[in-house]
Design a protein around this motif. Sequence first.
Motif, mmCIF file in Angstrom:
data_model
loop_
_atom_site.group_PDB
_atom_site.id
_atom_site.type_symbol
_atom_site.label_atom_id
_atom_site.label_comp_id
_atom_site.label_asym_id
_atom_site.label_seq_id
_atom_site.Cartn_x
_atom_site.Cartn_y
_atom_site.Cartn_z
ATOM 1 N N THR A 117 0.832 -1.199 0.000
ATOM 2 C CA THR A 117 0.000 0.000 0.000
ATOM 3 C C THR A 117 0.869 1.253 0.000
ATOM 4 O O THR A 117 0.561 2.223 -0.696
ATOM 5 N N LEU A 118 1.940 1.221 0.762
ATOM 6 C CA LEU A 118 2.851 2.360 0.820
ATOM 7 C C LEU A 118 3.469 2.632 -0.547
ATOM 8 O O LEU A 118 3.532 3.784 -0.995
ATOM 9 N N ARG A 119 3.899 1.595 -1.246
ATOM 10 C CA ARG A 119 4.456 1.773 -2.598
ATOM 11 C C ARG A 119 3.411 2.325 -3.570
ATOM 12 O O ARG A 119 3.719 3.187 -4.392
ATOM 13 N N GLU A 120 2.188 1.833 -3.477
ATOM 14 C CA GLU A 120 1.119 2.328 -4.346
ATOM 15 C C GLU A 120 0.825 3.794 -4.062
ATOM 16 O O GLU A 120 0.625 4.593 -4.989
ATOM 17 N N ASP A 121 0.802 4.167 -2.786
ATOM 18 C CA ASP A 121 0.567 5.558 -2.421
ATOM 19 C C ASP A 121 1.705 6.456 -2.899
ATOM 20 O O ASP A 121 1.470 7.581 -3.350
ATOM 21 N N LEU A 122 2.929 5.963 -2.796
ATOM 22 C CA LEU A 122 4.084 6.720 -3.282
ATOM 23 C C LEU A 122 3.978 6.951 -4.781
ATOM 24 O O LEU A 122 4.203 8.066 -5.265
ATOM 25 N N GLU A 123 3.613 5.927 -5.515
ATOM 26 C CA GLU A 123 3.475 6.066 -6.965
ATOM 27 C C GLU A 123 2.383 7.064 -7.330
ATOM 28 O O GLU A 123 2.560 7.910 -8.206
ATOM 29 N N ALA A 124 1.259 6.992 -6.638
ATOM 30 C CA ALA A 124 0.158 7.913 -6.911
ATOM 31 C C ALA A 124 0.556 9.352 -6.597
ATOM 32 O O ALA A 124 0.284 10.276 -7.381
ATOM 33 N N LYS A 125 1.223 9.566 -5.472
ATOM 34 C CA LYS A 125 1.647 10.915 -5.083
ATOM 35 C C LYS A 125 2.695 11.441 -6.047
ATOM 36 O O LYS A 125 2.660 12.606 -6.438
ATOM 37 N N ALA A 126 3.621 10.584 -6.454
ATOM 38 C CA ALA A 126 4.654 10.997 -7.401
ATOM 39 C C ALA A 126 4.035 11.396 -8.735
ATOM 40 O O ALA A 126 4.420 12.419 -9.318
ATOM 41 N N ASN A 127 3.070 10.631 -9.212
ATOM 42 C CA ASN A 127 2.397 10.973 -10.467
ATOM 43 C C ASN A 127 1.681 12.309 -10.346
ATOM 44 O O ASN A 127 1.705 13.126 -11.276
ATOM 45 N N ASP A 128 1.047 12.560 -9.206
ATOM 46 C CA ASP A 128 0.349 13.818 -8.968
ATOM 47 C C ASP A 128 1.338 14.982 -8.983
ATOM 48 O O ASP A 128 1.085 16.015 -9.614
ATOM 49 N N LEU A 129 2.460 14.817 -8.302
ATOM 50 C CA LEU A 129 3.457 15.885 -8.254
ATOM 51 C C LEU A 129 4.097 16.139 -9.614
ATOM 52 O O LEU A 129 4.363 17.277 -9.992
#
Length: 88
Positions: free
Chosen positions: A69-81
């Motif tokens: 879940t942490l990796r998925e959240d990191l990917e989503a946040k990185a894409n947003d940024l």
Amino acid sequence: MANKRDLKKDINYVLGDIIEAVYLWELENPEKDNKSGEAIIDEAITSFDGFMARANERKLENANKHFKTLREDLEAKANDLVKKVNSL
């Protein structure tokens, strides 16, 4: 599952690269307002702190699920940024 050390490195590299991209944009566009770039940097730093706190959690019932879940959240946040950086 990759180990916790690699996850922390990924968090550092991903968010660090985004911050570096904002700094490069600011250098290439000195005539433009930097407030939006500073906001992206602040958001990346806040995200970094949150992700590192989550990565350092000790008492986990299901570690694999937590880190996935942490990796998925990191990917989503990185894409947003990255979208925000591209819109500068």
